[in-house]
Write a protein that holds these residues in place. Sequence first.
Motif, PDB file in Angstrom:
ATOM      1  N   VAL A 162       0.908  -1.129   0.102  1.00 43.66           N
ATOM      2  CA  VAL A 162      -0.083   0.076   0.066  1.00 43.66           C
ATOM      3  C   VAL A 162       0.984   1.261  -0.027  1.00 43.66           C
ATOM      4  CG1 VAL A 162      -1.914  -1.311   1.276  1.00 43.66           C
ATOM      5  CG2 VAL A 162      -0.119  -0.085   2.575  1.00 43.66           C
ATOM      6  N   ALA A 163       0.365   2.146  -0.371  1.00 38.85           N
ATOM      7  CA  ALA A 163       1.076   3.549  -0.421  1.00 38.85           C
ATOM      8  C   ALA A 163       1.107   4.388   0.795  1.00 38.85           C
ATOM      9  CB  ALA A 163       0.529   4.426  -1.684  1.00 38.85           C
ATOM     10  N   SER A 205      -4.825   2.971   4.741  1.00 35.86           N
ATOM     11  CA  SER A 205      -5.261   1.577   4.772  1.00 35.86           C
ATOM     12  C   SER A 205      -5.982   1.133   5.968  1.00 35.86           C
ATOM     13  CB  SER A 205      -4.428   0.707   4.209  1.00 35.86           C
ATOM     14  OG  SER A 205      -3.793   0.956   3.058  1.00 35.86           O
ATOM     15  N   ARG A 206      -5.119   1.452   7.145  1.00 38.79           N
ATOM     16  CA  ARG A 206      -5.841   1.218   8.518  1.00 38.79           C
ATOM     17  C   ARG A 206      -7.096   1.685   8.760  1.00 38.79           C
ATOM     18  NH1 ARG A 206      -2.093   0.380  13.492  1.00 38.79           N
ATOM     19  NH2 ARG A 206      -3.763   1.265  14.301  1.00 38.79           N
ATOM     20  N   ALA A 233       2.246  -3.582   3.771  1.00 38.40           N
ATOM     21  CA  ALA A 233       3.515  -3.130   3.507  1.00 38.40           C
ATOM     22  C   ALA A 233       3.773  -1.827   2.751  1.00 38.40           C
ATOM     23  CB  ALA A 233       4.307  -4.407   2.842  1.00 38.40           C
ATOM     24  N   GLN A 234       4.525  -1.298   3.369  1.00 31.94           N
ATOM     25  CA  GLN A 234       4.815   0.007   2.445  1.00 31.94           C
ATOM     26  C   GLN A 234       5.314  -0.314   0.950  1.00 31.94           C
ATOM     27  OE1 GLN A 234       4.239   3.297   4.172  1.00 31.94           O
ATOM     28  NE2 GLN A 234       4.122   3.831   2.093  1.00 31.94           N
ATOM     29  N   GLY A 235       4.419   0.345   0.306  1.00 30.58           N
ATOM     30  CA  GLY A 235       4.868  -0.188  -1.200  1.00 30.58           C
ATOM     31  C   GLY A 235       4.644   1.212  -2.153  1.00 30.58           C
ATOM     32  N   SER A 236       4.591   1.035  -3.386  1.00 31.83           N
ATOM     33  CA  SER A 236       4.697   2.278  -4.113  1.00 31.83           C
ATOM     34  C   SER A 236       3.782   2.005  -5.468  1.00 31.83           C
ATOM     35  CB  SER A 236       6.051   2.657  -4.655  1.00 31.83           C
ATOM     36  OG  SER A 236       6.515   1.836  -5.479  1.00 31.83           O
ATOM     37  N   GLY A 237       2.925   2.907  -5.896  1.00 32.59           N
ATOM     38  CA  GLY A 237       2.237   2.829  -7.202  1.00 32.59           C
ATOM     39  C   GLY A 237       0.911   2.070  -6.837  1.00 32.59           C
ATOM     40  N   PRO A 238      -0.079   2.490  -7.621  1.00 29.42           N
ATOM     41  CA  PRO A 238      -1.250   1.855  -7.575  1.00 29.42           C
ATOM     42  C   PRO A 238      -1.191   0.122  -7.738  1.00 29.42           C
ATOM     43  CG  PRO A 238      -1.203   2.712  -9.707  1.00 29.42           C
ATOM     44  CD  PRO A 238       0.098   3.236  -9.172  1.00 29.42           C
TER      45      PRO A 238
END
Length: 118
Positions: free
Chosen positions: A17-18, A23-24, A55-60
């Motif tokens: 998720v970005a 998200s929480r 998990a901290q991610g990037s992009g859609p």
Amino acid sequence: MASPGNDRRIDYIEFAVADIPRSRDFYGRAFGWSFTDYGPAYCEFDDGRLKGGFAQGSGPAKAGGPLVILYADDLAAVQERLEQAGGRITKPIYSFPGGRRFHFHDPDGYELAVWSDR
């Protein structure tokens, strides 16, 4: 160590998720999940039956892939909670041979569904 009887069963679901706090907030408001933070880049969720993580991610999110389907006793009430939490309904409630369901996108663009018995 995994619980006995979990051999070859889905045990954990993880979403990149970005924005973990977003998200929480979304899944807490929509479904009442609880959370445990493991640093700034990871948060575990618990829906009362299955655990997973953000998990901290990037992009859609990418289109396609497995469809996570949740169950609800009151489909219309859950759809309303999702919309109030910022979810976007992509397929309104429809009937299928086993019951009724709808699809939605979460704030990161993941498509999930919610179903209920008739």
